[in-house]
Scaffold this active site. Structure first.
Site, PDB file in Angstrom:
ATOM      1  N   ASP A 146      -2.074  -4.159   3.281  1.00 24.16           N
ATOM      2  CA  ASP A 146      -2.453  -4.232   4.779  1.00 24.16           C
ATOM      3  C   ASP A 146      -3.581  -5.487   5.113  1.00 24.16           C
ATOM      4  OD1 ASP A 146      -0.557  -2.235   5.296  1.00 24.16           O
ATOM      5  OD2 ASP A 146      -2.045  -0.718   5.706  1.00 24.16           O
ATOM      6  N   GLU A 156       0.769  -1.170  -0.099  1.00 20.06           N
ATOM      7  CA  GLU A 156       0.019  -0.143  -0.007  1.00 20.06           C
ATOM      8  C   GLU A 156       0.965   1.219  -0.018  1.00 20.06           C
ATOM      9  OE1 GLU A 156      -3.239   0.404   2.822  1.00 20.06           O
ATOM     10  OE2 GLU A 156      -3.575  -1.579   2.627  1.00 20.06           O
ATOM     11  N   ARG A 160      -3.556  -1.018  13.226  1.00 17.39           N
ATOM     12  CA  ARG A 160      -4.905  -0.877  13.418  1.00 17.39           C
ATOM     13  C   ARG A 160      -5.312  -2.343  13.754  1.00 17.39           C
ATOM     14  NH1 ARG A 160      -3.606   2.093   8.759  1.00 17.39           N
ATOM     15  NH2 ARG A 160      -4.110   4.493   8.993  1.00 17.39           N
ATOM     16  N   TYR A 172       1.488  -4.247  13.206  1.00 17.93           N
ATOM     17  CA  TYR A 172       0.429  -3.256  12.679  1.00 17.93           C
ATOM     18  C   TYR A 172      -0.410  -2.588  13.729  1.00 17.93           C
ATOM     19  CZ  TYR A 172      -3.264  -2.243   9.069  1.00 17.93           C
ATOM     20  OH  TYR A 172      -3.949  -1.653   8.312  1.00 17.93           O
ATOM     21  N   HIS A 211      -4.794  -9.703  13.948  1.00 18.12           N
ATOM     22  CA  HIS A 211      -4.716 -10.654  14.883  1.00 18.12           C
ATOM     23  C   HIS A 211      -3.606 -10.606  16.034  1.00 18.12           C
ATOM     24  CE1 HIS A 211      -7.804 -12.196  12.445  1.00 18.12           C
ATOM     25  NE2 HIS A 211      -6.840 -12.395  11.216  1.00 18.12           N
ATOM     26  N   ASP A 257      -6.052  -5.681   7.005  1.00 14.76           N
ATOM     27  CA  ASP A 257      -7.533  -5.469   7.537  1.00 14.76           C
ATOM     28  C   ASP A 257      -8.150  -5.202   6.204  1.00 14.76           C
ATOM     29  OD1 ASP A 257      -6.534  -3.300   6.272  1.00 14.76           O
ATOM     30  OD2 ASP A 257      -6.680  -1.875   8.116  1.00 14.76           O
ATOM     31  N   GLU A 259      -9.822  -2.726   4.660  1.00 18.67           N
ATOM     32  CA  GLU A 259      -9.290  -1.839   3.794  1.00 18.67           C
ATOM     33  C   GLU A 259      -8.155  -2.377   2.917  1.00 18.67           C
ATOM     34  OE1 GLU A 259     -10.110   1.622   3.312  1.00 18.67           O
ATOM     35  OE2 GLU A 259     -12.153   0.985   4.413  1.00 18.67           O
TER      36      GLU A 259
END
Length: 902
Positions: A95, A8, A324, A322, A369, A97, A99
């Site tokens: 990423d 990203e 988020r 990560y 996770h 998630d 998104e």
């Protein structure tokens, strides 16, 4: 074999490429590459004319979205397609998630690869994590993609259907959002509570008892707890209206408290009971997104957006996992690394026999996770990272929290001593003293969390009490009554609003920072210190939403929708079914968004924008901002009556706009004028007025004034007011700027009142004056004397600090309060922050100074003026264009030849 790896962020490219080595080409999508059309000009030609085109979603055919590549990403897509032509494999490494999963799918759909495709995820940018991800690829998870797509379409339908209603009925340019509107409602409701709040006063007795020689400590504090067995009222005994709601309590006023103090002064006190209990405090779970944002706000004054920006840099630099995530789980690798570091830094005595595990308290916890922790199989200490500034501070916070989570509990004892006395009046008084001692600090050696209440006792604080026994006698060294007042509910800060949203299960970790930022950027909420204050426009919008779209701003409904999206992400719910239920309604079709916007009924726009204060005075939200409106003062010749109006100061919070304050504003409304008389020289009418930038005097224009002529005006001195200024004062003010005389070199000297105060001007050379009155009295000789002195830059010599306030936790430098040309301010030598209207140097605390500096620091360095560029001469400019055109033509020709050749 060559693999094209797409991530990203371009900031990840270099480090990931280094970990993968030869055979891999790494590039980025630079975030999202496609989205729904942002305007009519972006809607593809084949869809224009469709009734749903403005939405970008075909609501009649399965809610199919129309995606377009944004203009600023087209060149990047072209680059990625070119790289893909030379690749044998496509690896999507966005990423992990929702998104990120959606971006991977958009890339797949847009690039249309003809080579094998792999999807890899990793939650830290380390060599081990990247290589492990490459070795364990998977397919794109379409359930996660559906969940993100459903959320995006829901938000589009909500915003594009409800925002136009706000434009028509409240004010143009407003916006509504599925979570944004709910967050705004929370802030407005808190302000409503503050507006309805009524203070209650209560008193008690505070004593300092003396346990006698041989005790450590000898003196200790206590408070009156009961009178004749009835508990003494405290703040929690009253509701927000100031009504005593607690049962079987005695409410002391000042006179009664004073009488009780007099009645026991000099009496004998004895210990009635001593109760001691073991104290245990468990360590906190490792950070998830929201707890990291909250703690960074409390400790450093960071806003949510700033915290996430710093965390993003740490993640991309390979320093943390990560950021988020709503998980508090640590991998076995992380647990091993944390336990190893605990043993190394604090010793085996601080390490529990078994690793600690933490279950997430967040419903449907998912996304990444693992909790936020230092990256790698062996954690680096903050000193080993080489980080500086914000990144060092946030890394250290994450590191400490992670290490502490694998340490032993803090242990100690809590003690409660009850002391009684029979007053001379016969009443029985009982005092209570509570204390805490820590015998083993455990995890507190590594980490102490900041509380939301600055007055609360921290986990590492101790209050030691003397070792007393039942029946021991003590004396009152000090005894006196103390008055207290209940306080209104505290306003939300960014941290506490995020906590509230999370507690209500509204929103997700990746959305909180943008939600808080959006409601501020839209003008619904502004900051006062760290507190979030709703603007009056937010009251109007919230009222409309509650009255006409009530279900859509219900906290339970919004939380339920989040759960439904989780069901879609888990493959247990169909996206089309969710969107149909939201749009058309389910069961009761009246609840669907389509029906709500089609059948709005009669919306009273004026009523939405009117908030009554009493006695015919109300707040109105107008096109140009909020104002106070009161009854007419006079009646015109034709019988019409015009209400009095006054602008509301921008920095006045709604809960401070009381009826008395409104009357004060109406007494000197903007536009109102006080006729002072005729100017003795010109014969023109002179008036004093209250303007947008403060009170001023002005002279009417003569009848024969040319078109576009402006009247003479002059601001009142700070020592003057619109009510007391006289015609003589006005005549003198209207002489400004005044020619004082000439300097020895013949240059004219004028006295002027400017934005930064009174000053003299001679050509381009200006000199500050001490007082405004000097503008009218300064003589030519005095002006020459001022110019005879060498000019001191920076206005004046540095003044000594007004107050020293301790060390700044961010810069580590001492904070001092100083007096500057814009008023008092605080500084740590790097940043200056002006004190607000309600701040006073005398009562300014270290905490408040830190808040002000943190807010100023968040805005970044002051912008420097852009350098002027010299325009090319017309001939040179034309030549440059011609050369550029030739080069472009040559490139196109070469490209065509290469294409034909291939």
């Amino acid at each position: 074999m060559t693999s094209l790896v797409i991530v990203e962020s371009p900031n990840k490219v270099r480090s990931i490429a280094g970990y993968l080595g030869d055979g891999y080409v790494v590039d980025s999508s630079i975030g999202h590459i496609r989205d729904l059309p942002q305007g009519a000009d972006q809607v593809p030609e084949k869809f224009k004319g469709q009734p749903w085109a403005r939405l970008g979603v075909d609501i009649d055919n399965g809610f199919e979205p129309v995606y377009v590549v944004s203009a600023d990403k087209k060149s990047q897509i072209t680059k990625l397609k070119k790289l893909l032509k030379d690749a044998d494999e496509l690896v999507l490494a966005t990423d992990e998630d929702r998104e990120g999963e959606a971006i991977a799918w958009h890339l797949l759909d847009e690039l249309k690869p003809k080579v094998p495709v792999k999807r890899i995820v990793f939650n830290e940018i380390t060599k081990e994590a990247i290589q492990r991800a490459i070795a364990n690829p998977r397919d794109v998870d379409m359930d996660l993609v559906d969940a993100q797509e459903t959320r995006r379409i829901l938000d589009r339908l909500y915003g594009y259907e409800i925002s136009p209603v706000l434009w028509k009925k409240v004010m143009s340019g407003l916006s509504a959002g599925r979570v944004q509107s709910v967050a705004t409602r929370l802030v407005v409701e808190r302000e409503r509570e503050r507006m309805a709040f009524r203070t209650a006063s209560y008193w008690d007795l505070e004593a300092t008892f003396d346990a006698g020689a041989g005790h450590d400590p000898r003196r200790f504090p206590a408070k009156l707890a009961s009178v004749d067995g009835a508990r003494v009222a405290t703040g929690s005994s009253f509701d927000n209206t100031g009504t005593l709601t607690a049962k079987n309590v005695v409410h002391l006023d000042e006179a009664r408290a004073g009488a009780l103090a007099d009645a026991v002064r000099g009496e004998t006190f004895s210990v009635r009971s001593v109760e001691s209990k073991p104290y245990t405090r468990k360590p906190y779970a490792p950070f998830r997104t929201t707890t990291m944002q909250q703690e960074a706000s409390r400790k450093f004054g960071f806003g949510a957006a700033r915290t996430m920006q710093v965390a993003q840099r740490l993640y991309e630099g390979g320093h943390i996992t990560y950021m988020r995530t709503d998980s508090t789980t640590l991998s076995q690798t992380a647990i091993t690394a944390a336990r190893s570091q605990v043993k190394e830094l604090y010793g085996a005595d601080y390490l529990p026999e078994k690793p600690r595990t933490y279950a997430s308290k967040v419903k449907n916890a998912q996304e990444a996770h693992e909790a936020i922790r230092p990256a790698g199989e062996k954690f680096k200490t903050p000193a080993q990272t080489g980080l500086r500034g914000d990144e060092l501070r946030l890394y250290e916070l994450i590191w400490k929290r992670t290490i502490a989570s694998q340490m032993l509990d803090a242990r100690g004892t809590t003690a409660t001593i009850r002391i009684g006395s029979q007053a001379a009046s016969g009443e029985d008084l009982e005092f209570v003293s509570s204390g805490r001692t820590i015998t083993f600090y455990g995890f507190l050696k590594a980490y102490v969390e900041s509380g939301d209440d600055p007055e609360a006792q921290g986990d590492d604080q101790q209050t030691k009490l003397p070792n007393l026994s039942e029946g021991d006698a003590v004396t009152a060294a000090e005894l006196g009554q103390a008055g207290h007042q209940t306080k209104p509910p505290a306003r939300f800060t960014e941290a506490s609003l995020i906590k509230e949203l999370e507690d209500r299960e509204i929103g997700r970790p990746s959305t909180y920072a943008s939600i808080v930022g959006t409601i501020q950027n839209r003008g619904y909420v502004y900051k006062k210190g760290t507190a979030l204050v709703p603007a009056w426009i937010a009251f109007s919008v919230t009222r409309l939403m509650e009255e006409h779209f009530g279900r859509l701003v219900q906290y339970e409904f919004t939380a339920e929708l989040e759960s439904v999206l989780d069901e879609v992400a888990g493959g247990r719910e169909d996206r089309v079914h969710v969107l149909k239920a939201f749009w058309n309604g389910e069961g009761d079709r009246d609840t669907g968004l389509k029906r709500l916007v089609e059948d709005l009924g009669d919306i009273d726009a004026r009523g939405l924008a009117t908030f009554e204060l009493g006695e015919g005075i109300a707040v109105r939200v107008g096109r140009y901002g909020p104002y106070v409106e009161g009854p007419p003062l006079t009646k015109a010749d034709d019988g019409t009556e015009t209400p009095t109006r006054a602008n509301i100061p921008e920095d006045l919070p709604p809960d401070e706009l009381t009826l008395d304050k409104a009357k004060e504003l109406l007494a000197t409304p903007a536009g109102a004028e006080n006729v002072l008389g005729e100017h003795p020289e010109t014969g023109l009418t002179v008036t004093a007025r209250n303007g947008r930038f403060g009170p001023y005097v002005t002279e009417a224009l003569p009848d024969d004034a040319p078109k576009g002529a402006k009247p003479r005006t002059a601001s009142l001195f700070q020592t003057m007011s619109i009510d007391t200024v006289t015609l003589d004062d006005a005549v003198k003010l209207l002489t400004l700027p005044r020619v004082v005389g000439t300097d020895v070199d013949g240059s004219e000297i004028t006295a002027q009142n400017g934005r930064y105060g009174p000053y003299l001007k001679k050509g381009t050379d200006s000199r500050s004056l001490e007082k405004e009155e000097q503008l009218l009295t300064l003589t030519e000789e005095e002006a020459r004397a001022i110019y005879a002195q060498p000019k001191t830059f920076g206005r004046k010599a540095a003044k000594p600090p007004l107050k020293e306030l301790g060390e700044d936790p961010v810069s580590g430098k001492p904070i001092v309060a100083k007096d500057g040309r814009f008023g008092a301010y605080v500084t740590d030598g790097e940043y200056n922050a002006t004190l607000r209207k309600d701040d006073d140097v005398e009562t300014l605390t270290h905490e408040r100074a830190v808040e002000l500096l943190a807010e100023r620091r968040a805005k970044g360095p002051a912008k420097k003026a852009a350098k002027k560029t010299t325009k090319k001469a017309p001939a040179k400019k034309a030549a440059a264009k011609k050369t550029a055109a030739k080069k472009t033509t040559a490139k196109k020709t070469t490209a065509k030849k290469a294409t034909k050749k291939s």
